[in-house]
Design a protein around this motif. Structure first.
Motif, PDB file in Angstrom:
ATOM      1  N   ARG A 124      20.319 -12.793  56.286  1.00  0.00           N
ATOM      2  CA  ARG A 124      19.005 -13.408  56.059  1.00  0.00           C
ATOM      3  C   ARG A 124      19.107 -14.806  55.447  1.00  0.00           C
ATOM      4  N   ASN A 125      20.348 -15.271  55.215  1.00  0.00           N
ATOM      5  CA  ASN A 125      20.595 -16.583  54.620  1.00  0.00           C
ATOM      6  C   ASN A 125      19.886 -16.708  53.273  1.00  0.00           C
ATOM      7  N   LEU A 126      20.052 -15.684  52.429  1.00  0.00           N
ATOM      8  CA  LEU A 126      19.423 -15.681  51.115  1.00  0.00           C
ATOM      9  C   LEU A 126      20.442 -16.035  50.036  1.00  0.00           C
ATOM     10  N   GLY A 127      20.104 -17.013  49.207  1.00  0.00           N
ATOM     11  CA  GLY A 127      20.928 -17.370  48.069  1.00  0.00           C
ATOM     12  C   GLY A 127      20.211 -17.058  46.777  1.00  0.00           C
ATOM     13  N   LEU A 128      20.810 -17.461  45.653  1.00  0.00           N
ATOM     14  CA  LEU A 128      20.230 -17.200  44.343  1.00  0.00           C
ATOM     15  C   LEU A 128      20.186 -18.488  43.527  1.00  0.00           C
ATOM     16  N   LEU A 129      19.142 -18.611  42.714  1.00  0.00           N
ATOM     17  CA  LEU A 129      19.041 -19.666  41.719  1.00  0.00           C
ATOM     18  C   LEU A 129      19.032 -18.980  40.353  1.00  0.00           C
ATOM     19  N   LEU A 130      20.147 -19.058  39.647  1.00  0.00           N
ATOM     20  CA  LEU A 130      20.268 -18.431  38.330  1.00  0.00           C
ATOM     21  C   LEU A 130      19.913 -19.481  37.281  1.00  0.00           C
ATOM     22  N   TRP A 131      18.754 -19.303  36.625  1.00  0.00           N
ATOM     23  CA  TRP A 131      18.279 -20.330  35.708  1.00  0.00           C
ATOM     24  C   TRP A 131      17.964 -19.744  34.335  1.00  0.00           C
ATOM     25  N   GLY A 132      18.020 -20.607  33.333  1.00  0.00           N
ATOM     26  CA  GLY A 132      17.749 -20.184  31.957  1.00  0.00           C
ATOM     27  C   GLY A 132      18.500 -21.064  30.985  1.00  0.00           C
ATOM     28  N   LEU A 188      30.094 -18.100  51.452  1.00  0.00           N
ATOM     29  CA  LEU A 188      29.234 -18.299  50.273  1.00  0.00           C
ATOM     30  C   LEU A 188      29.817 -19.419  49.420  1.00  0.00           C
ATOM     31  N   VAL A 189      28.947 -20.334  48.980  1.00  0.00           N
ATOM     32  CA  VAL A 189      29.319 -21.391  48.041  1.00  0.00           C
ATOM     33  C   VAL A 189      28.468 -21.229  46.789  1.00  0.00           C
ATOM     34  N   ILE A 190      29.116 -21.323  45.626  1.00  0.00           N
ATOM     35  CA  ILE A 190      28.424 -21.236  44.341  1.00  0.00           C
ATOM     36  C   ILE A 190      28.595 -22.571  43.623  1.00  0.00           C
ATOM     37  N   LEU A 191      27.484 -23.227  43.313  1.00  0.00           N
ATOM     38  CA  LEU A 191      27.495 -24.509  42.609  1.00  0.00           C
ATOM     39  C   LEU A 191      27.037 -24.273  41.177  1.00  0.00           C
ATOM     40  N   ARG A 214      24.829 -27.715  53.468  1.00  0.00           N
ATOM     41  CA  ARG A 214      24.799 -26.238  53.465  1.00  0.00           C
ATOM     42  C   ARG A 214      23.534 -25.727  54.158  1.00  0.00           C
ATOM     43  N   TYR A 215      22.435 -26.397  53.896  1.00  0.00           N
ATOM     44  CA  TYR A 215      21.143 -26.018  54.465  1.00  0.00           C
ATOM     45  C   TYR A 215      21.175 -26.088  55.996  1.00  0.00           C
ATOM     46  N   LYS A 216      21.750 -27.147  56.524  1.00  0.00           N
ATOM     47  CA  LYS A 216      21.798 -27.331  57.981  1.00  0.00           C
ATOM     48  C   LYS A 216      22.623 -26.243  58.664  1.00  0.00           C
ATOM     49  N   ARG A 246      14.828 -28.202  48.576  1.00  0.00           N
ATOM     50  CA  ARG A 246      15.873 -27.544  49.355  1.00  0.00           C
ATOM     51  C   ARG A 246      16.431 -26.324  48.607  1.00  0.00           C
ATOM     52  N   VAL A 247      16.691 -26.512  47.311  1.00  0.00           N
ATOM     53  CA  VAL A 247      17.250 -25.426  46.504  1.00  0.00           C
ATOM     54  C   VAL A 247      16.291 -24.244  46.455  1.00  0.00           C
ATOM     55  N   LEU A 248      15.022 -24.516  46.220  1.00  0.00           N
ATOM     56  CA  LEU A 248      14.028 -23.442  46.109  1.00  0.00           C
ATOM     57  C   LEU A 248      13.779 -22.766  47.450  1.00  0.00           C
ATOM     58  N   GLU A 249      13.973 -23.504  48.540  1.00  0.00           N
ATOM     59  CA  GLU A 249      13.818 -22.905  49.863  1.00  0.00           C
ATOM     60  C   GLU A 249      14.979 -21.969  50.181  1.00  0.00           C
ATOM     61  N   MET A 250      16.152 -22.302  49.709  1.00  0.00           N
ATOM     62  CA  MET A 250      17.347 -21.537  50.032  1.00  0.00           C
ATOM     63  C   MET A 250      17.625 -20.385  49.058  1.00  0.00           C
ATOM     64  N   CYS A 251      17.148 -20.523  47.814  1.00  0.00           N
ATOM     65  CA  CYS A 251      17.588 -19.623  46.743  1.00  0.00           C
ATOM     66  C   CYS A 251      16.428 -18.894  46.067  1.00  0.00           C
ATOM     67  N   VAL A 252      16.618 -17.607  45.808  1.00  0.00           N
ATOM     68  CA  VAL A 252      15.643 -16.789  45.083  1.00  0.00           C
ATOM     69  C   VAL A 252      15.886 -16.967  43.583  1.00  0.00           C
ATOM     70  N   PRO A 253      14.875 -17.370  42.797  1.00  0.00           N
ATOM     71  CA  PRO A 253      15.084 -17.604  41.360  1.00  0.00           C
ATOM     72  C   PRO A 253      15.259 -16.295  40.581  1.00  0.00           C
TER      73      PRO A 253
END
Length: 278
Positions: A124-132, A188-191, A214-216, A246-253
């Motif tokens: 599903r091309n789902l990534g994560l945004l780990l924030w805090g 998978l790439v983790i930044l 990565r998005y393309k 782009r980040v918010l489109e690709m990654c679930v917070p």
């Protein structure tokens, strides 16, 4: 050469792939596997005659496919390790595991679920945004995902954003493009530490290039950041808008709450030192 002479070495080679074993049995003149109860031989019409030839039973076929997949994974790892960008792999990846999680941050459970459902997430091309806030386990959780997937044979690149940009700064344009493209060899790439990069037009352009490449390619991305979600959704500086979108489109917070573990560790060391000196 007669048809029989052509067929004979083929049959001989096929017998070596799936030989007769203890427990196998014959039924209606055909050899069956004693484990999966499916045929190890088949009748075929050849040159006007019916011939009995070897074939793979179900369990032998499954084993062959497993071995082929393992070979494919080993080849993929070998190719990726040959890429210069693999040298950027953060050593912390190999030090972190979900088995070491103390349960202090419930958000880590969601990261483990992501790893458990990786194939679905990848599809599903789902990534994560780990924030805090800083020091509450985001990098640890991201590294746990990387380590878990690599143990399963999935190549993962985890790298600090600042380190990546520093390396890119010294590259020529053509080399930089190749460098970015090589990131897409990783499923998978983790930044790590997104938002810590220098606030310059050059840095912002490089950040966008990394994420947009990565998005393309429609490949998942995990990002860790100390920034608040509101800052990403409504940046005060519009130069950041296209990057954050782009980040918010690709990654679930996923929010990481709690106090800083680093501060707690530092305070404990200070307490111990004070007790020793007194």
């Amino acid at each position: 050469m007669t048809p029989e002479e052509i067929l004979r070495p083929i049959i001989s080679a096929a017998q070596g792939v799936n030989p007769r074993r203890e427990g196998d049995y014959e039924q209606d003149g055909i050899l069956y596997c004693g484990r999966c109860k499916t045929p190890k031989q088949a009748r075929i019409a050849f040159s006007g005659e019916t011939q009995i030839v070897p074939c793979l039973c179900n369990c032998a076929d499954a084993e062959y496919k497993r071995e082929a997949e393992q070979r494919k994974k080993r080849e993929r790892f070998a190719e990726i390790k040959a890429l210069r960008i693999y040298e950027l792999q953060d050593p912390i990846v190999h030090q972190c595991s979900f088995d070491l999680d103390d349960g202090a941050n419930p958000a880590t459970v969601n990261c483990q679920r992501y790893a458990d459902k990786w194939e679905n997430m990848r599809g599903r091309n789902l990534g994560l945004l780990l924030w805090g806030n800083t020091g509450n386990g985001k990098t640890f959780a991201a590294a746990c995902i990387a380590n878990e997937l690599m143990k399963r044979g999935v190549p993962v690149l985890m790298v600090s954003f600042v380190r990546l940009l520093n390396v890119m700064q010294g590259l020529q344009a053509e080399t930089k493009s190749t460098y970015l493209d090589s990131m897409n060899a990783f499923p998978l790439v983790i930044l790590d530490d997104f938002g810590a990069e220098r606030d310059t037009s050059y840095s912002l352009e490089q950040v966008y290039s990394v994420i947009h490449t990565r998005y393309k390619q429609n490949k998942p991305l995990i990002v860790t950041t100390n920034m608040a979600l509101g800052e990403l959704q409504k940046p005060s500086d519009m130069r950041y808008q296209r990057i954050y979108d782009r980040v918010l489109e690709m990654c679930v917070p996923i929010q990481f709450l709690g106090s800083s573990r680093r501060e707690a560790t530092a305070a404990e060391k200070m307490r111990l030192a004070k007790a020793m000196f007194e």
